[in-house]
Design a protein around this motif. Sequence first.
Motif, PDB file in Angstrom:
ATOM      1  N   ILE A   3       0.863  -1.172   0.000  1.00 51.88           N
ATOM      2  CA  ILE A   3       0.000   0.000   0.000  1.00 51.88           C
ATOM      3  C   ILE A   3       0.905   1.228   0.000  1.00 51.88           C
ATOM      4  N   PHE A   4       0.698   2.114  -0.957  1.00 53.19           N
ATOM      5  CA  PHE A   4       1.522   3.300  -1.067  1.00 53.19           C
ATOM      6  C   PHE A   4       0.855   4.458  -0.338  1.00 53.19           C
ATOM      7  N   ASN A   5       1.642   5.238   0.372  1.00 47.95           N
ATOM      8  CA  ASN A   5       1.127   6.431   1.019  1.00 47.95           C
ATOM      9  C   ASN A   5       0.880   7.500  -0.030  1.00 47.95           C
ATOM     10  N   HIS A   6      -0.120   8.328   0.228  1.00 53.98           N
ATOM     11  CA  HIS A   6      -0.430   9.403  -0.702  1.00 53.98           C
ATOM     12  C   HIS A   6       0.711  10.429  -0.690  1.00 53.98           C
ATOM     13  N   VAL A   7       1.098  10.862  -1.855  1.00 51.49           N
ATOM     14  CA  VAL A   7       2.146  11.863  -1.997  1.00 51.49           C
ATOM     15  C   VAL A   7       1.504  13.115  -2.578  1.00 51.49           C
ATOM     16  N   ASN A   8       1.778  14.256  -1.983  1.00 50.59           N
ATOM     17  CA  ASN A   8       1.203  15.513  -2.469  1.00 50.59           C
ATOM     18  C   ASN A   8       2.014  16.057  -3.635  1.00 50.59           C
ATOM     19  N   GLU A   9       1.739  15.550  -4.815  1.00 48.94           N
ATOM     20  CA  GLU A   9       2.342  16.072  -6.020  1.00 48.94           C
ATOM     21  C   GLU A   9       1.306  15.962  -7.122  1.00 48.94           C
ATOM     22  N   PRO A  10       1.351  16.846  -8.084  1.00 50.55           N
ATOM     23  CA  PRO A  10       0.323  16.824  -9.121  1.00 50.55           C
ATOM     24  C   PRO A  10       0.416  15.558  -9.961  1.00 50.55           C
ATOM     25  N   LEU A  11      -0.739  15.055 -10.373  1.00 45.21           N
ATOM     26  CA  LEU A  11      -0.771  13.900 -11.254  1.00 45.21           C
ATOM     27  C   LEU A  11      -0.397  14.335 -12.662  1.00 45.21           C
ATOM     28  N   ALA A  12       0.303  13.484 -13.350  1.00 40.66           N
ATOM     29  CA  ALA A  12       0.668  13.788 -14.727  1.00 40.66           C
ATOM     30  C   ALA A  12      -0.591  13.747 -15.588  1.00 40.66           C
ATOM     31  N   THR A  13      -0.718  14.703 -16.459  1.00 41.27           N
ATOM     32  CA  THR A  13      -1.814  14.682 -17.416  1.00 41.27           C
ATOM     33  C   THR A  13      -1.205  14.403 -18.773  1.00 41.27           C
ATOM     34  N   TYR A  14      -1.573  13.303 -19.342  1.00 47.45           N
ATOM     35  CA  TYR A  14      -0.989  12.874 -20.604  1.00 47.45           C
ATOM     36  C   TYR A  14      -2.106  12.401 -21.508  1.00 47.45           C
ATOM     37  N   ASP A  15      -2.263  13.051 -22.634  1.00 47.59           N
ATOM     38  CA  ASP A  15      -3.351  12.718 -23.553  1.00 47.59           C
ATOM     39  C   ASP A  15      -2.912  11.799 -24.688  1.00 47.59           C
ATOM     40  N   GLY A  16      -1.700  11.298 -24.634  1.00 45.23           N
ATOM     41  CA  GLY A  16      -1.228  10.370 -25.643  1.00 45.23           C
ATOM     42  C   GLY A  16      -0.513  11.011 -26.818  1.00 45.23           C
ATOM     43  N   THR A  17      -0.431  12.314 -26.835  1.00 44.70           N
ATOM     44  CA  THR A  17       0.264  12.984 -27.935  1.00 44.70           C
ATOM     45  C   THR A  17       1.572  13.583 -27.433  1.00 44.70           C
ATOM     46  N   LEU A  18       2.512  13.672 -28.329  1.00 42.26           N
ATOM     47  CA  LEU A  18       3.808  14.259 -28.010  1.00 42.26           C
ATOM     48  C   LEU A  18       4.020  15.485 -28.880  1.00 42.26           C
ATOM     49  N   PRO A  19       4.771  16.462 -28.384  1.00 44.52           N
ATOM     50  CA  PRO A  19       5.088  17.626 -29.225  1.00 44.52           C
ATOM     51  C   PRO A  19       5.839  17.184 -30.478  1.00 44.52           C
ATOM     52  N   GLN A  31       6.628   3.812 -27.535  1.00 42.93           N
ATOM     53  CA  GLN A  31       6.023   2.707 -28.278  1.00 42.93           C
ATOM     54  C   GLN A  31       6.465   1.365 -27.694  1.00 42.93           C
ATOM     55  N   ALA A  32       7.729   1.264 -27.303  1.00 42.65           N
ATOM     56  CA  ALA A  32       8.241   0.032 -26.705  1.00 42.65           C
ATOM     57  C   ALA A  32       7.563  -0.247 -25.359  1.00 42.65           C
ATOM     58  N   ILE A  33       7.331   0.797 -24.577  1.00 41.17           N
ATOM     59  CA  ILE A  33       6.640   0.622 -23.292  1.00 41.17           C
ATOM     60  C   ILE A  33       5.221   0.113 -23.524  1.00 41.17           C
ATOM     61  N   ARG A  34       4.543   0.654 -24.532  1.00 40.46           N
ATOM     62  CA  ARG A  34       3.181   0.185 -24.839  1.00 40.46           C
ATOM     63  C   ARG A  34       3.181  -1.278 -25.273  1.00 40.46           C
ATOM     64  N   ARG A  35       4.167  -1.658 -26.091  1.00 46.06           N
ATOM     65  CA  ARG A  35       4.265  -3.069 -26.511  1.00 46.06           C
ATOM     66  C   ARG A  35       4.533  -3.972 -25.315  1.00 46.06           C
ATOM     67  N   ALA A  36       5.395  -3.533 -24.412  1.00 48.73           N
ATOM     68  CA  ALA A  36       5.707  -4.328 -23.219  1.00 48.73           C
ATOM     69  C   ALA A  36       4.471  -4.486 -22.332  1.00 48.73           C
ATOM     70  N   ALA A  37       3.685  -3.428 -22.205  1.00 48.34           N
ATOM     71  CA  ALA A  37       2.462  -3.502 -21.398  1.00 48.34           C
ATOM     72  C   ALA A  37       1.469  -4.474 -22.022  1.00 48.34           C
ATOM     73  N   GLN A  38       1.337  -4.430 -23.334  1.00 53.16           N
ATOM     74  CA  GLN A  38       0.433  -5.355 -24.024  1.00 53.16           C
ATOM     75  C   GLN A  38       0.903  -6.796 -23.820  1.00 53.16           C
ATOM     76  N   ARG A  39       2.193  -7.015 -23.927  1.00 52.47           N
ATOM     77  CA  ARG A  39       2.743  -8.355 -23.729  1.00 52.47           C
ATOM     78  C   ARG A  39       2.521  -8.822 -22.285  1.00 52.47           C
ATOM     79  N   ALA A  40       2.683  -7.922 -21.327  1.00 51.18           N
ATOM     80  CA  ALA A  40       2.450  -8.266 -19.918  1.00 51.18           C
ATOM     81  C   ALA A  40       1.000  -8.677 -19.698  1.00 51.18           C
ATOM     82  N   ARG A  41       0.058  -7.969 -20.333  1.00 47.24           N
ATOM     83  CA  ARG A  41      -1.351  -8.343 -20.207  1.00 47.24           C
ATOM     84  C   ARG A  41      -1.601  -9.720 -20.799  1.00 47.24           C
TER      85      ARG A  41
END
Length: 70
Positions: A3-19, A31-41
């Motif tokens: 169980i993680f304790n709550h940390v007072n820092e803003p949550l990242a807002t990421y809409d899936g696009t990059l500059p 893209q590699a992280i997304r492939r790894a997550a899919q493979r983990a699932r």
Amino acid sequence: MTIFNHVNEPLATYDGTLPSNTPSDIRGSLQAIRRAAQRARLVAQQTGTDLIVMRAGQVVRVASGQKTGQ
């Protein structure tokens, strides 16, 4: 389960696009992280193993076969 304790820092807002000036190696790593997550699932489903994922800023356990939101 850890169980993680709550940390007072803003949550990242990421809409899936990059500059447009994002380096190609960063784009490729995301893209590699997304492939790894899919493979983990897939492996979790095949082996009946639960996944640990972030949902709405909370760490939760997802039973094998449930949707992980991806």
